[in-house]
Design a protein around this motif. Structure first.
Motif, PDB file in Angstrom:
ATOM      1  N   LEU A  93      -6.379   2.629  -5.898  1.00 38.18           N
ATOM      2  CA  LEU A  93      -5.150   3.265  -6.373  1.00 38.18           C
ATOM      3  C   LEU A  93      -4.667   2.704  -7.699  1.00 38.18           C
ATOM      4  O   LEU A  93      -4.076   3.430  -8.505  1.00 38.18           O
ATOM      5  CB  LEU A  93      -4.036   3.101  -5.329  1.00 38.18           C
ATOM      6  CG  LEU A  93      -4.305   3.655  -3.930  1.00 38.18           C
ATOM      7  CD1 LEU A  93      -3.131   3.320  -3.006  1.00 38.18           C
ATOM      8  CD2 LEU A  93      -4.538   5.161  -3.991  1.00 38.18           C
ATOM      9  N   THR A  94      -4.896   1.415  -7.931  1.00 35.62           N
ATOM     10  CA  THR A  94      -4.281   0.776  -9.097  1.00 35.62           C
ATOM     11  C   THR A  94      -4.933  -0.577  -9.362  1.00 35.62           C
ATOM     12  O   THR A  94      -5.753  -1.056  -8.569  1.00 35.62           O
ATOM     13  CB  THR A  94      -2.772   0.570  -8.849  1.00 35.62           C
ATOM     14  OG1 THR A  94      -2.151   0.052 -10.035  1.00 35.62           O
ATOM     15  CG2 THR A  94      -2.527  -0.391  -7.701  1.00 35.62           C
ATOM     16  N   ARG A 139       1.043   4.093  -3.013  1.00 42.58           N
ATOM     17  CA  ARG A 139       0.822   5.524  -2.799  1.00 42.58           C
ATOM     18  C   ARG A 139       2.029   6.346  -3.254  1.00 42.58           C
ATOM     19  O   ARG A 139       1.875   7.427  -3.829  1.00 42.58           O
ATOM     20  CB  ARG A 139       0.548   5.790  -1.319  1.00 42.58           C
ATOM     21  CG  ARG A 139      -0.797   5.276  -0.826  1.00 42.58           C
ATOM     22  CD  ARG A 139      -1.122   5.830   0.544  1.00 42.58           C
ATOM     23  NE  ARG A 139      -1.229   7.288   0.518  1.00 42.58           N
ATOM     24  CZ  ARG A 139      -1.407   8.035   1.611  1.00 42.58           C
ATOM     25  NH1 ARG A 139      -1.477   7.464   2.806  1.00 42.58           N
ATOM     26  NH2 ARG A 139      -1.501   9.344   1.517  1.00 42.58           N
ATOM     27  N   TYR A 189       0.836  -1.210   0.000  1.00 39.19           N
ATOM     28  CA  TYR A 189       0.000   0.000   0.000  1.00 39.19           C
ATOM     29  C   TYR A 189       0.870   1.260   0.000  1.00 39.19           C
ATOM     30  O   TYR A 189       0.610   2.205  -0.757  1.00 39.19           O
ATOM     31  CB  TYR A 189      -0.913  -0.011   1.215  1.00 39.19           C
ATOM     32  CG  TYR A 189      -1.693   1.261   1.422  1.00 39.19           C
ATOM     33  CD1 TYR A 189      -2.711   1.624   0.537  1.00 39.19           C
ATOM     34  CD2 TYR A 189      -1.396   2.106   2.497  1.00 39.19           C
ATOM     35  CE1 TYR A 189      -3.417   2.806   0.718  1.00 39.19           C
ATOM     36  CE2 TYR A 189      -2.105   3.286   2.684  1.00 39.19           C
ATOM     37  CZ  TYR A 189      -3.114   3.635   1.793  1.00 39.19           C
ATOM     38  OH  TYR A 189      -3.812   4.805   1.979  1.00 39.19           O
ATOM     39  N   GLU A 190       1.893   1.262   0.837  1.00 36.36           N
ATOM     40  CA  GLU A 190       2.780   2.426   0.884  1.00 36.36           C
ATOM     41  C   GLU A 190       3.491   2.627  -0.451  1.00 36.36           C
ATOM     42  O   GLU A 190       3.654   3.760  -0.917  1.00 36.36           O
ATOM     43  CB  GLU A 190       3.791   2.247   2.013  1.00 36.36           C
ATOM     44  CG  GLU A 190       3.164   2.299   3.402  1.00 36.36           C
ATOM     45  CD  GLU A 190       4.136   1.918   4.506  1.00 36.36           C
ATOM     46  OE1 GLU A 190       5.230   1.390   4.178  1.00 36.36           O
ATOM     47  OE2 GLU A 190       3.816   2.139   5.685  1.00 36.36           O
ATOM     48  N   HIS A 240      -7.732  -1.424   0.102  1.00 34.86           N
ATOM     49  CA  HIS A 240      -6.950  -0.192   0.152  1.00 34.86           C
ATOM     50  C   HIS A 240      -6.157   0.030  -1.140  1.00 34.86           C
ATOM     51  O   HIS A 240      -5.848   1.171  -1.494  1.00 34.86           O
ATOM     52  CB  HIS A 240      -6.001  -0.230   1.349  1.00 34.86           C
ATOM     53  CG  HIS A 240      -6.702  -0.481   2.657  1.00 34.86           C
ATOM     54  ND1 HIS A 240      -7.369   0.502   3.346  1.00 34.86           N
ATOM     55  CD2 HIS A 240      -6.856  -1.625   3.371  1.00 34.86           C
ATOM     56  CE1 HIS A 240      -7.898  -0.016   4.449  1.00 34.86           C
ATOM     57  NE2 HIS A 240      -7.601  -1.302   4.487  1.00 34.86           N
ATOM     58  N   ARG A 257       2.560   5.186  -7.495  1.00 34.38           N
ATOM     59  CA  ARG A 257       1.419   5.159  -8.409  1.00 34.38           C
ATOM     60  C   ARG A 257       1.640   4.190  -9.577  1.00 34.38           C
ATOM     61  O   ARG A 257       1.648   4.584 -10.748  1.00 34.38           O
ATOM     62  CB  ARG A 257       1.132   6.573  -8.946  1.00 34.38           C
ATOM     63  CG  ARG A 257       0.751   7.561  -7.855  1.00 34.38           C
ATOM     64  CD  ARG A 257      -0.589   7.197  -7.230  1.00 34.38           C
ATOM     65  NE  ARG A 257      -0.922   8.021  -6.064  1.00 34.38           N
ATOM     66  CZ  ARG A 257      -2.079   7.956  -5.406  1.00 34.38           C
ATOM     67  NH1 ARG A 257      -2.989   7.087  -5.795  1.00 34.38           N
ATOM     68  NH2 ARG A 257      -2.301   8.724  -4.356  1.00 34.38           N
TER      69      ARG A 257
END
Length: 266
Positions: free
Chosen positions: A87-88, A59, A55-56, A83, A62
């Motif tokens: 984002l993707t 972020r 996750y980090e 989560h 990307r």
């Protein structure tokens, strides 16, 4: 003419797809990174040892795709999925082939599910590329879990089919609601189907047709071309003495086709 760009010049190559590799095994991570970085159109921008790190990394970098293992210490892949998916695109890559885990991963938004041992290196690279373009990929074990969910007709699930964005949900052609009228009777057995003489691959494709997949989705699931899918469907129709998907589906599920058969596209 001087100083102006040539409108007929070659277009610059697209930027490579950016990938994050998340697996708690450093040897697996290193192998995947070497494999993907060896392709001109792919680049691994980060590695992660658990869901929190994935996750980090997502972020921070990307990426276009996250390759995500299921079983990892700390935050596992299933817990990280809700989560990551905003984002993707997320492609599960794991040794975990249990039906419940596959179904939960797809329910939580995974774009595909690959089980180790069921694909080649080139097939993995293709799956990563397609995932970045929104095309879902599942290996046979995961496809079987999806079909099982469809046949069980889970009323609480809204994630039974691949949507246009590549994530799996129930508002598409493979939703359990749309398939409820096609569920097989308990009395319909595998031995009944064997009378049609379909090969193992043809039977697999027929099951995917029943699930509502189109030719492109079947090709992605089976790692074959759409032309090969059409060839298989031609042979399936001949063996089932059918001229449309609906007629073949009815026969495959042990239900007599209705009157007024309509000719269907392959």
């Amino acid at each position: 003419m001087t100083g102006e760009p040539n409108p007929f010049g070659e277009a610059p190559p697209p930027d490579p797809l950016r990938v994050v590799v998340a697996d708690d095994n450093p040897v697996v991570r290193a192998g995947l990174t070497a494999l993907l970085d060896g392709r001109e159109d792919l680049t691994v921008v980060a590695e992660a040892a658990d869901g929190k790190e994935a996750y980090e990394a997502a972020r921070a970098h990307r990426p276009d795709v996250v390759l995500l293992d299921v079983r990892m210490p700390g935050v596992d892949g299933i817990a990280a999925l809700p989560h990551l998916v905003p984002l993707t695109a997320v492609l599960m890559l794991t040794y975990s082939g249990e039906k419940e885990i596959v179904q939960e991963a797809l329910r939580r938004g995974a774009n595909g599910y690959l089980v180790h041992g069921e694909f080649t290196a080139d097939q993995l690279v293709t799956a990563v590329r397609d995932t970045g373009r929104g095309r879902p990929h599942v290996t046979p074990t995961a496809a079987g879990a999806l079909l099982a969910q469809l046949r069980e007709g889970d009323p609480g699930s809204k994630t039974s089919g691949p949507a246009r964005d590549g994530r799996w949900r129930g508002d598409g052609p493979t939703s359990t609601e749309n398939l409820s009228q096609l569920q097989p009777d308990v009395a319909q057995s595998v031995s009944d189907r064997s009378a049609y003489g379909l090969s193992g691959r043809e039977a697999e494709i027929m099951d995917l047709i029943v699930s509502g997949m189109n030719n492109q989705q079947i090709a992605a699931t089976c790692f074959i071309s759409e032309k090969t899918v059409k060839n298989h469907i031609n042979r399936i129709f001949a063996k089932l003495h059918s001229t449309s998907r609906s007629e073949a589906t009815a026969k495959w599920l042990g239900k007599a086709p209705g009157s007024g058969r309509e000719r269907g596209d392959l």
